[in-house]
Write an enzyme that holds these catalytic residues in place. Structure first.
Site, PDB file in Angstrom:
ATOM      1  N   GLU A   1      -7.025  -3.729  18.660  1.00  0.00           N
ATOM      2  CA  GLU A   1      -6.979  -3.636  17.208  1.00  0.00           C
ATOM      3  C   GLU A   1      -7.757  -4.788  16.588  1.00  0.00           C
ATOM      4  OE1 GLU A   1      -3.278  -1.348  15.787  1.00  0.00           O
ATOM      5  OE2 GLU A   1      -2.610  -3.369  16.269  1.00  0.00           O
TER       6      GLU A   1
ATOM      7  N   SER B   1      -6.994   1.143  10.747  1.00  0.00           N
ATOM      8  CA  SER B   1      -7.416   2.127   9.743  1.00  0.00           C
ATOM      9  C   SER B   1      -7.790   3.490  10.329  1.00  0.00           C
ATOM     10  CB  SER B   1      -8.556   1.567   8.887  1.00  0.00           C
ATOM     11  OG  SER B   1      -8.127   0.395   8.208  1.00  0.00           O
TER      12      SER B   1
ATOM     13  N   HIS C   1       1.296  -7.834  18.331  1.00  0.00           N
ATOM     14  CA  HIS C   1       0.556  -7.298  17.181  1.00  0.00           C
ATOM     15  C   HIS C   1      -0.034  -8.479  16.409  1.00  0.00           C
ATOM     16  CE1 HIS C   1      -0.374  -5.494  13.344  1.00  0.00           C
ATOM     17  NE2 HIS C   1      -0.405  -4.336  13.983  1.00  0.00           N
TER      18      HIS C   1
ATOM     19  N   GLU D   1      -0.242  -9.173  13.392  1.00  0.00           N
ATOM     20  CA  GLU D   1       0.592  -9.728  12.314  1.00  0.00           C
ATOM     21  C   GLU D   1       1.616 -10.710  12.883  1.00  0.00           C
ATOM     22  OE1 GLU D   1       1.686  -5.922  10.714  1.00  0.00           O
ATOM     23  OE2 GLU D   1      -0.365  -5.682   9.992  1.00  0.00           O
TER      24      GLU D   1
ATOM     25  N   ASN E   1       2.936   2.888  14.072  1.00  0.00           N
ATOM     26  CA  ASN E   1       3.577   1.587  13.823  1.00  0.00           C
ATOM     27  C   ASN E   1       3.976   1.544  12.350  1.00  0.00           C
ATOM     28  OD1 ASN E   1       4.254  -1.083  13.456  1.00  0.00           O
ATOM     29  ND2 ASN E   1       2.185  -1.887  13.830  1.00  0.00           N
ATOM     30  N   TRP E   2       5.256   1.692  12.102  1.00  0.00           N
ATOM     31  CA  TRP E   2       5.731   1.760  10.705  1.00  0.00           C
ATOM     32  C   TRP E   2       5.801   0.379  10.061  1.00  0.00           C
ATOM     33  CZ3 TRP E   2      10.441   5.713  11.018  1.00  0.00           C
ATOM     34  CH2 TRP E   2       9.965   6.943  11.494  1.00  0.00           C
ATOM     35  N   LYS E   3       5.620  -0.651  10.831  1.00  0.00           N
ATOM     36  CA  LYS E   3       5.701  -2.033  10.329  1.00  0.00           C
ATOM     37  C   LYS E   3       7.013  -2.238   9.568  1.00  0.00           C
ATOM     38  CE  LYS E   3       0.748  -2.275  10.548  1.00  0.00           C
ATOM     39  NZ  LYS E   3      -0.481  -2.870  10.091  1.00  0.00           N
TER      40      LYS E   3
ATOM     41  N   GLY F   1      -1.152   2.589  11.776  1.00  0.00           N
ATOM     42  CA  GLY F   1      -0.262   1.916  10.835  1.00  0.00           C
ATOM     43  C   GLY F   1      -0.025   2.795   9.619  1.00  0.00           C
ATOM     44  N   GLY F   2      -0.727   2.482   8.531  1.00  0.00           N
ATOM     45  CA  GLY F   2      -0.512   3.152   7.247  1.00  0.00           C
ATOM     46  C   GLY F   2      -0.421   4.673   7.342  1.00  0.00           C
TER      47      GLY F   2
ATOM     48  N   GLY G   1      -5.314  -2.245   8.215  1.00  0.00           N
ATOM     49  CA  GLY G   1      -4.841  -2.125   6.841  1.00  0.00           C
ATOM     50  C   GLY G   1      -5.912  -2.380   5.795  1.00  0.00           C
TER      51      GLY G   1
HETATM   52  P1  PGA Z   1      -3.513   0.399  10.048  1.00  0.00           P
HETATM   53  O1  PGA Z   1      -2.645  -0.511  11.029  1.00  0.00           O
HETATM   54  O2  PGA Z   1      -3.651   1.752  10.686  1.00  0.00           O
HETATM   55  O3  PGA Z   1      -2.718   0.457   8.760  1.00  0.00           O
HETATM   56  O4  PGA Z   1      -4.832  -0.270   9.873  1.00  0.00           O
HETATM   57  C1  PGA Z   1      -2.792  -0.441  12.420  1.00  0.00           C
HETATM   58  C2  PGA Z   1      -1.848  -1.417  13.077  1.00  0.00           C
HETATM   59  O5  PGA Z   1      -1.681  -2.523  12.551  1.00  0.00           O
HETATM   60  O6  PGA Z   1      -1.233  -1.136  14.133  1.00  0.00           O
END
Ligand code: PGA
Length: 251
Positions: free
Chosen positions: A167, A212, A95, A97, A9-11, A233-234, A173
């Site tokens: 998640e 994470s 998600h 967010e 997930n590149w956000k 994510g990251g 994050g």
């Molecule tokens: P993260 O994000 O790996 O940076 O914690 C995961 C996500 O939000 O899908």
């Protein structure tokens, strides 16, 4: 059995140049054949990534899609129909967010889930509790409610063509990861909730863990019986790190 999946997930990250570089890095990866690998770029870059990954066994998905399946008068949104035409196969729904920052409710997410499936776009339903909810002992209640929202609206069979990503919001994050056992406990509860309605659907659905995940902790998480891969994510913004996570899922 269930095929493992690793999804990046590149956000809201990237420029044309950085996306070109990351796509190039992904094209050069040697990926394990048994693992379904997917990336979710910002909508603006979906075409660029699909072109850049032509011939590579990596599925491209969207991070969001509209509440209605077809194109129409809905300013700022992208319809599942349009995403499918572009070559997307998957879409993230719910998600944290988007639930927390944009304010998407279960009701809105139900509409997005159904609109996506109506066009053959497979939803990856994201669910998870906040730190406050975990500390109050409400993790399974919260996750169960988020899952029930879909089951009550469309029946458990909706998960025959969907993926679920657990998640924990406190792990996204933050560098804090659920321990493999904490994640497994929730995954087992999710599968149990589905199994109470339909054992076959429960046995087949892919349950991803997100929060994470890095190359250093992926193998341990993916080794748990009900964890079928990860939503990253990251660490998905670095092709080599992402490749290492994909390989961890292949072992
Ligand atoms: P993260 O994000 O790996 O940076 O914690 C995961 C996500 O939000 O899908």
């Amino acid at each position: 059995m269930r095929r493992p999946m690793v999804a990046g997930n590149w956000k809201m990250h990237g420029t044309r140049a950085s996306v070109a570089e990351l796509t190039e890095g992904l094209s050069n990866l040697v990926l394990p054949s048994g693992v379904e690998v997917a990336v979710f770029p910002p909508a603006l870059f979906i075409n660029q990534v699909i072109d850049g990954l032509a011939g590579k066994e990596i599925t491209v998905g969207a991070q969001n899609s509209a509440v209605q399946p077809e194109q129409g008068a809905l300013t700022g949104e992208v319809a599942p129909e349009q995403l499918v035409e572009a070559g997307c196969k998957l879409v993230l729904i719910g998600h944290s967010e988007r639930r927390q920052i944009i304010g998407e409710t279960d009701e809105v997410l139900n509409r997005k889930f159904a609109a996506a499936q109506a066009k053959g776009l497979k939803p990856v339903l994201c669910i998870g509790e906040t730190l406050e909810e975990r500390e109050a002992g409400k993790t399974l209640e919260v996750v169960g409610r988020q899952l029930s929202s879909i089951i009550e609206a469309f029946g458990v069979k909706a998960f025959a063509s969907a993926v679920i990503a657990y998640e924990p919001v406190w792990a996204i994050g933050t560098g804090l990861t659920a321990t493999p056992q904490q994640a497994q406990d929730v995954h087992a509860a999710i599968r149990g909730q589905l199994a109470a309605e339909d054992a076959e659907v429960a046995a087949k659905v892919q349950l991803l863990y997100g929060g994470s995940v890095k190359a250093a902790n992926a193998a341990e998480l993916f080794g748990m019986p009900d964890i079928d891969g990860g939503l990253i994510g990251g660490a998905s913004l670095n092709a080599d790190e992402f490749g290492a996570i994909c390989r961890a899922a292949g072992n």
